[in-house]
Design an enzyme around this catalytic site. Structure first.
Site, PDB file in Angstrom:
ATOM      1  N   TRP A  18      18.418 -21.020   0.623  1.00 33.24           N
ATOM      2  CA  TRP A  18      18.815 -19.760   0.345  1.00 33.24           C
ATOM      3  C   TRP A  18      20.011 -19.233   0.488  1.00 33.24           C
ATOM      4  CZ3 TRP A  18      14.188 -17.360   0.224  1.00 33.24           C
ATOM      5  CH2 TRP A  18      13.166 -17.975   0.424  1.00 33.24           C
ATOM      6  N   GLN A  39       5.186  -2.566 -11.546  1.00 42.52           N
ATOM      7  CA  GLN A  39       3.846  -2.434 -10.749  1.00 42.52           C
ATOM      8  C   GLN A  39       4.536  -1.068  -9.918  1.00 42.52           C
ATOM      9  OE1 GLN A  39       0.985  -2.070  -9.851  1.00 42.52           O
ATOM     10  NE2 GLN A  39       0.809  -4.721  -9.869  1.00 42.52           N
ATOM     11  N   PHE A  40       4.042   0.073 -10.703  1.00 43.93           N
ATOM     12  CA  PHE A  40       3.911   0.799  -9.520  1.00 43.93           C
ATOM     13  C   PHE A  40       3.155   1.144  -7.886  1.00 43.93           C
ATOM     14  CE2 PHE A  40       0.174   1.504 -12.067  1.00 43.93           C
ATOM     15  CZ  PHE A  40      -0.744   3.005 -10.715  1.00 43.93           C
ATOM     16  N   THR A  41       2.378   0.157  -8.023  1.00 41.84           N
ATOM     17  CA  THR A  41       1.676   0.492  -6.307  1.00 41.84           C
ATOM     18  C   THR A  41       3.230  -0.963  -5.852  1.00 41.84           C
ATOM     19  OG1 THR A  41       0.313  -1.663  -6.496  1.00 41.84           O
ATOM     20  CG2 THR A  41      -0.247   0.315  -7.340  1.00 41.84           C
TER      21      THR A  41
END
Length: 79
Positions: free
Chosen positions: A48, A64-66
């Protein structure tokens, strides 16, 4: 059919809601390119530690609107 293709990198599913504007888009773009998702380039034991920019990777953004999320640090938080 609209399609996109990238080499090595990441695909980002992006949720945009009503009221989001240019300022939010710019802030998100700055955060996304700084996300440390890969090992350090000089010391692979450090996880990381490097970003898509550090590695010269590509980024494919898919609407991706959800999905909606916030990032307060340049590392993902799974809690």
């Amino acid at each position: 059919v609209l399609s996109g293709k990238i080499g090595r990198g990441m695909m980002l599913l992006l949720g945009v809601e009503q009221g989001d504007g240019l300022e939010q888009a710019q802030q998100l773009a700055q955060k996304v390119v700084k996300l440390r998702l890969w090992p350090d380039l000089k010391d692979p034991s450090k996880q990381w530690a490097s970003s898509v920019v550090d590695n010269g990777y590509e980024l494919l953004v898919v609407s991706q609107f959800t999905l909606f999320a916030t990032f307060k640090k340049p590392k993902p938080d799974f809690h």
